[in-house]
Write an enzyme that holds these catalytic residues in place. Structure first.
Site, PDB file in Angstrom:
ATOM      1  CG  ASN A   7      -1.770   1.330   1.322  1.00 17.84           C
ATOM      2  OD1 ASN A   7      -2.070   1.945   0.811  1.00 17.84           O
ATOM      3  ND2 ASN A   7      -2.856   1.272   2.815  1.00 17.84           N
ATOM      4  NE  ARG A  98      -6.488   1.404  -0.042  1.00 14.39           N
ATOM      5  CZ  ARG A  98      -6.430   1.957   0.952  1.00 14.39           C
ATOM      6  NH1 ARG A  98      -5.195   2.342   1.598  1.00 14.39           N
ATOM      7  NH2 ARG A  98      -7.584   3.069   0.963  1.00 14.39           N
ATOM      8  CG  HIS A 188     -13.376   2.069   3.809  1.00 14.46           C
ATOM      9  ND1 HIS A 188     -14.029   3.573   4.663  1.00 14.46           N
ATOM     10  CD2 HIS A 188     -12.058   2.516   3.373  1.00 14.46           C
ATOM     11  CE1 HIS A 188     -13.061   3.911   4.570  1.00 14.46           C
ATOM     12  NE2 HIS A 188     -11.869   4.234   4.915  1.00 14.46           N
ATOM     13  NE  ARG A 249     -10.543  11.880   3.808  1.00  9.34           N
ATOM     14  CZ  ARG A 249     -10.313  10.294   3.797  1.00  9.34           C
ATOM     15  NH1 ARG A 249     -12.124   9.247   4.240  1.00  9.34           N
ATOM     16  NH2 ARG A 249      -9.009  10.242   3.855  1.00  9.34           N
ATOM     17  CD  GLU A 395      -9.508  -1.304   3.817  1.00  8.13           C
ATOM     18  OE1 GLU A 395      -8.624  -1.298   5.123  1.00  8.13           O
ATOM     19  OE2 GLU A 395      -8.974  -0.942   3.147  1.00  8.13           O
TER      20      GLU A 395
END
Ligand code: ADP
Length: 414
Positions: A7, A98, A188, A249, A395
């Site tokens: 990633n 990813r 996601h 966020r 993940e």
């Protein structure tokens, strides 16, 4: 097959080495041989390396770029210090990456060849903050492990490819979608897909007839409505900014605020973008921290009013999305909580679900409190009409499994 999962961010690389194959996927016995992360690439980088059965290693080391970082990772994996059972680069049989944005083109994971690489470049426009780094990671990995080793891209957006038009078209002039593909993409996806798959594995259910609602609550947070194994709505949108309240966020807000705040505070659009992505959410409300664990401690130990407000707004927004997605799916079999907050905080789970009794959601206090730190299981009470689960997301595992499947030509799961 030993698969390196990467990633890659602007100045960071997170990695895992996972051993997986058909039998281990079916029995959920895939082995994580090592994991770690490198931050501050470009200068004196900070490395955290951990291998199964060994002490974690933390050190600083100068690394000029991503290629140097991946070279270091592979070198460490082969070293005596890691103790990982590989002795040559050739034993890494595939690399899974990813990739944040797959646009409308990629509905599932793909092997990266020259054509795919070009297509990923075309998508940079949609994800200028992420995809260039992902592409750099692919090039760097190729140069370290060699061009013969397959590289597979696993997209954050791919799982949401099944969204119906009613969920992905924004109510703005349609030509903006036609011209520039302005629409909900959702992110996601790998996490929601893994959680849904794991739920079916734990309950012995098949896709047919299942309706579930997943909440990934980490630093980033999103909700997903999943019918028969397919994402039918999700809270993140054109970018990961929309939807739930997150660490930094804002999630949903009235777009008119942007012009108003920009003229009042004299901020340009880039500064507003940074305000909404990096200074809002739990951090913005509390004025303290984006970290839920610290906010809960502030609230409990010091009765901090704004820490409480931040947590309350976080939980309230999540509850509203539960209501919305139960309506979107006409009910659900299960609500599943995941991500760092969903997996570890019985308090936040309790506060999100409080007041959902009318919708058939009730928690069992003792079961809720019992699941922390990576545990998985059911937490609903006897009267609940909807199952409530905590399922830790993974993940990287799904990226490794997808990579194995793409490389061997097996059917993709989930
Ligand atoms: P990321 O989205 O970066 O992968 P994580 O899924 O690790 O993030 O989630 C990080 C969030 O989880 C942080 O807000 C952190 O405070 C929260 N968290 C971790 N452990 C706990 C805990 N025991 N109680 C409450 N929140 C926790």
């Amino acid at each position: 097959m030993k698969i390196l999962v990467l990633n890659v961010g602007s100045s960071s690389v997170k990695f895992q080495l996972v051993e997986t194959d058909e039998a281990s996927i079916a029995a959920a016995t895939d082995r994580r041989l090592a994991r770690g992360q490198i931050e501050r690439i470009g200068g004196e980088a900070i490395l955290t390396l951990s291998a199964a059965g060994h002490e974690d290693v933390r050190r600083a080391h100068p690394l000029r770029d991503h290629t140097a970082a991946i070279e270091y990772i592979v070198g460490w994996l082969m070293s005596d210090e890691s103790g990982v059972p590989i002795t040559s680069v050739g034993e890494i049989e595939a690399v899974g990456h990813r990739v944040v944005h797959g646009g409308e083109r990629f509905s599932q994971s793909v092997r990266v060849d020259e054509k795919v690489r070009r297509q990923l470049e075309e998508l940079i426009d949609l994800a200028p903050l992420h995809n260039p780094h992902n592409l750099r990671g692919i090039a760097a990995a190729r140069s370290v492990v060699g061009p013969g080793v397959p590289q597979v891209a696993v997209f954050d957006t791919a799982f949401h490819h099944s969204l119906p038009e009613t969920a992905y078209v924004y109510a703005i002039p349609y030509q903006l979608y036609r011209r520039y593909r302005v629409r909900r993409y959702g992110f996601h996806g790998t996490s929601h897909r893994y959680i849904a798959y794991r739920y079916r594995q734990l309950t012995g259910r098949t896709r047919e007839g299942t309706k579930i609602l997943t909440l990934h609550l980490g630093n980033g947070a999103s909700a997903c409505a999943i019918v028969e194994g397919k994402s039918v709505d999700t809270s993140m949108g054109f970018t990961p900014l929309e939807g739930l309240v997150m660490g930094t966020r804002s999630g949903d807000l009235d777009p008119a605020i942007i012009d108003f705040v920009s003229s009042k505070e004299g901020l340009n659009l880039n500064e507003i973008d940074s305000l909404l992505n990096k200074q809002s959410g739990l951090l913005g409300i509390s004025g303290l921290t984006p970290d839920m664990r610290e906010l809960l401690a502030e609230e409990a130990e010091n009765g901090d009013r704004r820490a409480r407000l931040a947590i309350d707004i976080f939980c309230y927004r999540a509850r509203k999305y539960i209501g919305a997605y139960l309506a979107a799916m006409n009910g659900a079999d299960a609500l599943i909580l995941s991500g760092g907050i969903g997996e570890n905080s019985p308090e936040v789970r309790r506060r999100i679900c409080a007041g959902l009794e009318w919708m058939g959601i009730e928690l069992d206090d003792a079961k809720n409190k019992a699941i922390v730190g990576g545990g998985e299981g059911r937490i609903d009470g006897a009267k609940s009409r909807v199952e409530v689960w905590v399922i830790p997301t993974d993940e990287e595992l799904l990226i490794a499994r997808d990579t194995w499947r793409v490389v061997t030509g097996a059917e993709l799961q989930g």
